[in-house]
Design an enzyme around this catalytic site. Structure first.
Site: not given
Length: 247
Positions: A56, A60, A129, A132
Site C-alpha cells: 500500500e 500510494d 488500501d 493501492e
C-alpha cells in the site's frame, strides 16, 4: 485464497502476475496476517507484518505519479492549483473505493473471520488500501506500465467527468459556512497510528452544529476527507456550495 477468485481478479485487472504471491499479499488485510502469524508462533508479532501495508505504501506513490502524469497530458493549459484539485479528487479514498467495487475487490480480500463478521470487506478505507496495494504489486511485478494500464482503464470515467477542476472540500466547507454567517470549521485529530511507513490519521471537523470524520495517510488528506464527509451531510458537494444544502 481461492485460485478462481484470483484468476477472475486478474482478468478484471487485465494483467497476469508473474509472481502471484505479490497479488495475494496485496489482498491480505492486517487482521488475516496477524491471525496466521500468532497461530503459527504463539508469540507477539510486528503489527502489520505479512499484510498488504508495505505494498500500500508504494502503491500510494505509484498512483499519485501516474495520475499526475495523466493530468499533465490531458490538461496542458492548466496550472498547479487546478491540477492539484483534480488530482486530490481522483486519488481520494472515495474514488479508490469506487474503483475497488468495480474490480469486485470485496470478494477477493483476505480478512480474519472476526473482521469479516462486522463487514470489513465493504469498508471504504480497507478497499482503498487494498487497491493501492494492488497498484504497488503491479509496479513491482511489471513496472509502471502494468500499473498504468489499471489506472487508465478504471479511472477513465472519473477523469472524463471532471469538466471543471473540483473545489477542495476544505475550501468548499469554509465557503459554505461563511456564506451562512457561521463560525469557521474546527478540525481535531481523533487518532494517529499505524507504522511509520504507512501512518493513518483520523480527523474530525465540526461546523454548523454537525461533525464529520475522515481518514487518510496524512493530516491534510484526512482533513479533506472529513470536510467532504460533512459537506455530504449538508447535501452541499464542492460544486453546490453556495446554491444548496442545509439553511
Amino acid at each position: 485464497m481461492d485460485g478462481n477468485v484470483l484468476d477472475r481478479l486478474q482478468d478484471r485487472i487485465g494483467y497476469r502476475f508473474a509472481d502471484a504471491a505479490l497479488l495475494r499479499k496485496a489482498l491480505t488485510h492486517r487482521s488475516a496476517a496477524h491471525q496466521r502469524s500468532v497461530g503459527r508462533s504463539g508469540r507477539r508479532v510486528v503489527k502489520g507484518a505479512g499484510s498488504n501495508e508495505r505494498l500500500e505504501f508504494i502503491g500510494d506513490r505509484v498512483l499519485g505519479l501516474l495520475m499526475a502524469e495523466w493530468l499533465l497530458e490531458r490538461y496542458p493549459g492548466e496550472q498547479e492549483g487546478a491540477l492539484g484539485s483534480r488530482h486530490a479528487h481522483l486519488v481520494s479514498r472515495t474514488a479508490l473505493a469506487e474503483v475497488a467495487h468495480a474490480l469486485d475487490l470485496p470478494e477477493a480480500l483476505d480478512v480474519a473471520l472476526h473482521e469479516e463478521r462486522i463487514g470489513i470487506r465493504e469498508t471504504a478505507n480497507v478497499l482503498a488500501d487494498a487497491l493501492e496495494a494492488i497498484l504497488g504489486a503491479l509496479y513491482l511485478d511489471g513496472g509502471l506500465e502494468a500499473a498504468r494500464g489499471l489506472v487508465r482503464r478504471y479511472w477513465s470515467g472519473a477523469i472524463t467527468a471532471q469538466a471543471q477542476p473540483p473545489k477542495d472540500p476544505k475550501t468548499a466547507l469554509q465557503e459554505w459556512v461563511l456564506a451562512r454567517g457561521l463560525s469557521l470549521p474546527v478540525y481535531e485529530i481523533v487518532s494517529a497510528d499505524g507504522p511509520s511507513h504507512a501512518p493513518r490519521f483520523v480527523i474530525a471537523v465540526h461546523a454548523a452544529g454537525a461533525s464529520g470524520e475522515g481518514e487518510a495517510g496524512n493530516k491534510r488528506a484526512a482533513e479533506s476527507a472529513a470536510a467532504a464527509s460533512l459537506l455530504a451531510q449538508f447535501g452541499a458537494g464542492p460544486g453546490t456550495v453556495s446554491g444548496s444544502g442545509m439553511k
